[in-house]
Design a protein around this motif. Structure first.
Motif, PDB file in Angstrom:
ATOM      1  N   VAL A  84       0.857  -1.185   0.000  1.00  0.00           N
ATOM      2  CA  VAL A  84       0.000   0.000   0.000  1.00  0.00           C
ATOM      3  C   VAL A  84       0.887   1.227   0.000  1.00  0.00           C
ATOM      4  O   VAL A  84       1.837   1.314   0.785  1.00  0.00           O
ATOM      5  N   ARG A  85       0.573   2.162  -0.879  1.00  0.00           N
ATOM      6  CA  ARG A  85       1.368   3.386  -0.988  1.00  0.00           C
ATOM      7  C   ARG A  85       0.431   4.588  -0.938  1.00  0.00           C
ATOM      8  O   ARG A  85      -0.611   4.593  -1.593  1.00  0.00           O
ATOM      9  N   LYS A  86       0.826   5.580  -0.215  1.00  0.00           N
ATOM     10  CA  LYS A  86       0.012   6.778  -0.049  1.00  0.00           C
ATOM     11  C   LYS A  86       0.886   8.014  -0.221  1.00  0.00           C
ATOM     12  O   LYS A  86       2.064   8.031   0.158  1.00  0.00           O
ATOM     13  N   GLY A  87       0.291   9.039  -0.804  1.00  0.00           N
ATOM     14  CA  GLY A  87       0.942  10.343  -0.874  1.00  0.00           C
ATOM     15  C   GLY A  87       0.373  11.246   0.209  1.00  0.00           C
ATOM     16  O   GLY A  87      -0.849  11.442   0.279  1.00  0.00           O
ATOM     17  N   ILE A  88       1.216  11.788   1.049  1.00  0.00           N
ATOM     18  CA  ILE A  88       0.771  12.552   2.216  1.00  0.00           C
ATOM     19  C   ILE A  88       1.514  13.879   2.265  1.00  0.00           C
ATOM     20  O   ILE A  88       2.727  13.934   2.053  1.00  0.00           O
ATOM     21  N   MET A  89       0.768  14.937   2.552  1.00  0.00           N
ATOM     22  CA  MET A  89       1.335  16.261   2.782  1.00  0.00           C
ATOM     23  C   MET A  89       1.415  16.486   4.287  1.00  0.00           C
ATOM     24  O   MET A  89       0.422  16.359   5.001  1.00  0.00           O
ATOM     25  N   ALA A  90       2.611  16.831   4.756  1.00  0.00           N
ATOM     26  CA  ALA A  90       2.802  17.054   6.189  1.00  0.00           C
ATOM     27  C   ALA A  90       3.817  18.159   6.399  1.00  0.00           C
ATOM     28  O   ALA A  90       4.743  18.331   5.597  1.00  0.00           O
ATOM     29  N   ASP A  91       3.628  18.894   7.487  1.00  0.00           N
ATOM     30  CA  ASP A  91       4.556  19.982   7.804  1.00  0.00           C
ATOM     31  C   ASP A  91       5.462  19.656   8.986  1.00  0.00           C
ATOM     32  O   ASP A  91       6.376  20.415   9.293  1.00  0.00           O
ATOM     33  N   SER A  92       5.207  18.524   9.665  1.00  0.00           N
ATOM     34  CA  SER A  92       6.035  18.120  10.786  1.00  0.00           C
ATOM     35  C   SER A  92       5.974  16.604  10.919  1.00  0.00           C
ATOM     36  O   SER A  92       5.123  15.938  10.315  1.00  0.00           O
ATOM     37  N   LEU A  93       6.883  16.069  11.728  1.00  0.00           N
ATOM     38  CA  LEU A  93       6.915  14.624  11.930  1.00  0.00           C
ATOM     39  C   LEU A  93       5.655  14.147  12.644  1.00  0.00           C
ATOM     40  O   LEU A  93       5.096  13.097  12.298  1.00  0.00           O
ATOM     41  N   ARG A  94       5.196  14.911  13.602  1.00  0.00           N
ATOM     42  CA  ARG A  94       3.973  14.541  14.330  1.00  0.00           C
ATOM     43  C   ARG A  94       2.772  14.553  13.395  1.00  0.00           C
ATOM     44  O   ARG A  94       1.928  13.652  13.425  1.00  0.00           O
ATOM     45  N   ASP A  95       2.714  15.569  12.557  1.00  0.00           N
ATOM     46  CA  ASP A  95       1.625  15.661  11.596  1.00  0.00           C
ATOM     47  C   ASP A  95       1.652  14.478  10.628  1.00  0.00           C
ATOM     48  O   ASP A  95       0.610  13.911  10.282  1.00  0.00           O
ATOM     49  N   LEU A  96       2.839  14.091  10.196  1.00  0.00           N
ATOM     50  CA  LEU A  96       2.968  12.949   9.300  1.00  0.00           C
ATOM     51  C   LEU A  96       2.497  11.663   9.970  1.00  0.00           C
ATOM     52  O   LEU A  96       1.770  10.859   9.363  1.00  0.00           O
ATOM     53  N   GLN A  97       2.897  11.441  11.201  1.00  0.00           N
ATOM     54  CA  GLN A  97       2.502  10.222  11.899  1.00  0.00           C
ATOM     55  C   GLN A  97       0.985  10.137  12.067  1.00  0.00           C
ATOM     56  O   GLN A  97       0.381   9.068  11.893  1.00  0.00           O
ATOM     57  N   GLU A  98       0.351  11.256  12.394  1.00  0.00           N
ATOM     58  CA  GLU A  98      -1.103  11.242  12.556  1.00  0.00           C
ATOM     59  C   GLU A  98      -1.806  10.953  11.235  1.00  0.00           C
ATOM     60  O   GLU A  98      -2.753  10.158  11.179  1.00  0.00           O
ATOM     61  N   LYS A  99      -1.328  11.556  10.151  1.00  0.00           N
ATOM     62  CA  LYS A  99      -1.968  11.344   8.855  1.00  0.00           C
ATOM     63  C   LYS A  99      -1.701   9.928   8.324  1.00  0.00           C
ATOM     64  O   LYS A  99      -2.549   9.342   7.644  1.00  0.00           O
ATOM     65  N   VAL A 100      -0.520   9.382   8.645  1.00  0.00           N
ATOM     66  CA  VAL A 100      -0.212   8.012   8.218  1.00  0.00           C
ATOM     67  C   VAL A 100      -1.138   7.021   8.926  1.00  0.00           C
ATOM     68  O   VAL A 100      -1.665   6.090   8.302  1.00  0.00           O
ATOM     69  N   CYS A 101      -1.345   7.195  10.214  1.00  0.00           N
ATOM     70  CA  CYS A 101      -2.234   6.292  10.954  1.00  0.00           C
ATOM     71  C   CYS A 101      -3.650   6.348  10.399  1.00  0.00           C
ATOM     72  O   CYS A 101      -4.345   5.321  10.332  1.00  0.00           O
ATOM     73  N   SER A 102      -4.088   7.544  10.012  1.00  0.00           N
ATOM     74  CA  SER A 102      -5.431   7.667   9.450  1.00  0.00           C
ATOM     75  C   SER A 102      -5.514   7.088   8.042  1.00  0.00           C
ATOM     76  O   SER A 102      -6.508   6.453   7.685  1.00  0.00           O
ATOM     77  N   ALA A 103      -4.469   7.278   7.233  1.00  0.00           N
ATOM     78  CA  ALA A 103      -4.512   6.819   5.845  1.00  0.00           C
ATOM     79  C   ALA A 103      -4.345   5.312   5.735  1.00  0.00           C
ATOM     80  O   ALA A 103      -5.000   4.656   4.914  1.00  0.00           O
ATOM     81  N   LEU A 104      -3.459   4.731   6.555  1.00  0.00           N
ATOM     82  CA  LEU A 104      -3.181   3.291   6.493  1.00  0.00           C
ATOM     83  C   LEU A 104      -3.961   2.489   7.528  1.00  0.00           C
ATOM     84  O   LEU A 104      -3.759   1.262   7.621  1.00  0.00           O
ATOM     85  N   LEU A 105      -4.829   3.158   8.291  1.00  0.00           N
ATOM     86  CA  LEU A 105      -5.667   2.490   9.290  1.00  0.00           C
ATOM     87  C   LEU A 105      -4.810   1.714  10.297  1.00  0.00           C
ATOM     88  O   LEU A 105      -4.997   0.523  10.542  1.00  0.00           O
ATOM     89  N   LEU A 106      -3.852   2.416  10.884  1.00  0.00           N
ATOM     90  CA  LEU A 106      -2.947   1.806  11.853  1.00  0.00           C
ATOM     91  C   LEU A 106      -3.295   2.310  13.250  1.00  0.00           C
ATOM     92  O   LEU A 106      -3.790   3.429  13.434  1.00  0.00           O
ATOM     93  N   ALA A 107      -3.003   1.490  14.224  1.00  0.00           N
ATOM     94  CA  ALA A 107      -3.243   1.855  15.619  1.00  0.00           C
ATOM     95  C   ALA A 107      -2.004   1.536  16.439  1.00  0.00           C
ATOM     96  O   ALA A 107      -1.239   0.629  16.126  1.00  0.00           O
ATOM     97  N   GLY A 108      -1.809   2.286  17.501  1.00  0.00           N
ATOM     98  CA  GLY A 108      -0.651   2.064  18.358  1.00  0.00           C
ATOM     99  C   GLY A 108       0.549   2.879  17.891  1.00  0.00           C
ATOM    100  O   GLY A 108       0.463   3.763  17.039  1.00  0.00           O
ATOM    101  N   ASP A 109       1.695   2.550  18.485  1.00  0.00           N
ATOM    102  CA  ASP A 109       2.921   3.266  18.156  1.00  0.00           C
ATOM    103  C   ASP A 109       3.441   2.831  16.788  1.00  0.00           C
ATOM    104  O   ASP A 109       3.403   1.648  16.430  1.00  0.00           O
ATOM    105  N   ILE A 110       3.944   3.777  16.041  1.00  0.00           N
ATOM    106  CA  ILE A 110       4.516   3.491  14.725  1.00  0.00           C
ATOM    107  C   ILE A 110       5.899   4.125  14.629  1.00  0.00           C
ATOM    108  O   ILE A 110       6.225   5.051  15.385  1.00  0.00           O
ATOM    109  N   SER A 111       6.709   3.587  13.719  1.00  0.00           N
ATOM    110  CA  SER A 111       8.042   4.136  13.438  1.00  0.00           C
ATOM    111  C   SER A 111       8.117   4.467  11.957  1.00  0.00           C
ATOM    112  O   SER A 111       7.628   3.702  11.116  1.00  0.00           O
TER     113      SER A 111
END
Length: 208
Positions: A25-52
């Protein structure tokens, strides 16, 4: 501190390419910070919990904001959940990122050639050559060949005229050479005639 927050410009959102651990699965995401990227990744890839978040090319972990801000736009990232580890792509030479172009570059010259037709019946068409220097100065030249058939007819006409002129020159030269050969043969015959007339008296004297 309030003045610093008001005067400092807001970070600009940048594009990134994000994949899950197995790269299905590949997604294109616009983010202005690392925290913003992590939140949008969890929403786009339907992930829960801690991610790296790691770099797809070598598995480098992106865990600080400073390092995240140093990444180029379009960087390919891999998201790992708990228990997952980075692995290189199975296919040799696999790359998801765009072509690696320098972030700051200066185009010195760019030349483009455009061959087109304004009429389907055109024999050759037109050629447009455009040159751009340093991305600012542009020069273009348009070569139009609308009368290609006419030019070809004129070329054939001049070729025919040249062939006819060459034929006339060769014919005149051959006639002149033939006249020279005939004159030479006649001169030889005239020189040989007096010798034949003087031969009998000499023979009589020798017999006496």
């Amino acid at each position: 501190m309030t003045q610093q927050l008001l005067t400092s410009p807001a970070p600009r959102a940048r594009p990134y390419r994000v994949s899950n651990c197995d790269r299905t699965v590949r997604k294109g995401i616009m983010a202005d910070s690392l925290r913003d990227l992590q939140e949008k990744v969890c929403s786009a890839l339907l992930l829960a919990g801690d991610i790296s978040v790691v770099l797809d090319e070598d598995g480098t972990i992106v865990e600080t904001e400073d390092f995240f801000q140093m990444l180029e736009e379009g960087t390919v990232l891999l998201v790992l959940t708990k228990g997952q580890t980075w692995r290189p792509a199975k296919t040799a030479g696999y790359q998801l990122s765009l072509s690696h172009k320098p972030r700051r570059r200066i185009d010195v010259a760019c030349v483009t050639f455009d061959l087109y037709k304004t009429n389907p019946q055109d024999f050759i068409g037109c050629l447009n050559v455009k040159a751009t220097l340093y991305g600012t100065y542009s020069m273009s030249y348009d070569v139009r060949c609308y009368g290609a058939k006419r030019i070809m007819k004129e070329a054939l006409r001049w070729t025919l005229f040249t062939m006819q002129a060459t034929g006339h020159v060769l014919l005149g030269t051959s006639c002149y050479v033939q006249q020279l050969l005939d004159a030479t043969e006649e001169q030889k015959q005239e020189d040989a005639s007096p010798a034949c007339l003087l031969q009998p008296p000499l023979i009589r004297r020798m017999l006496q």
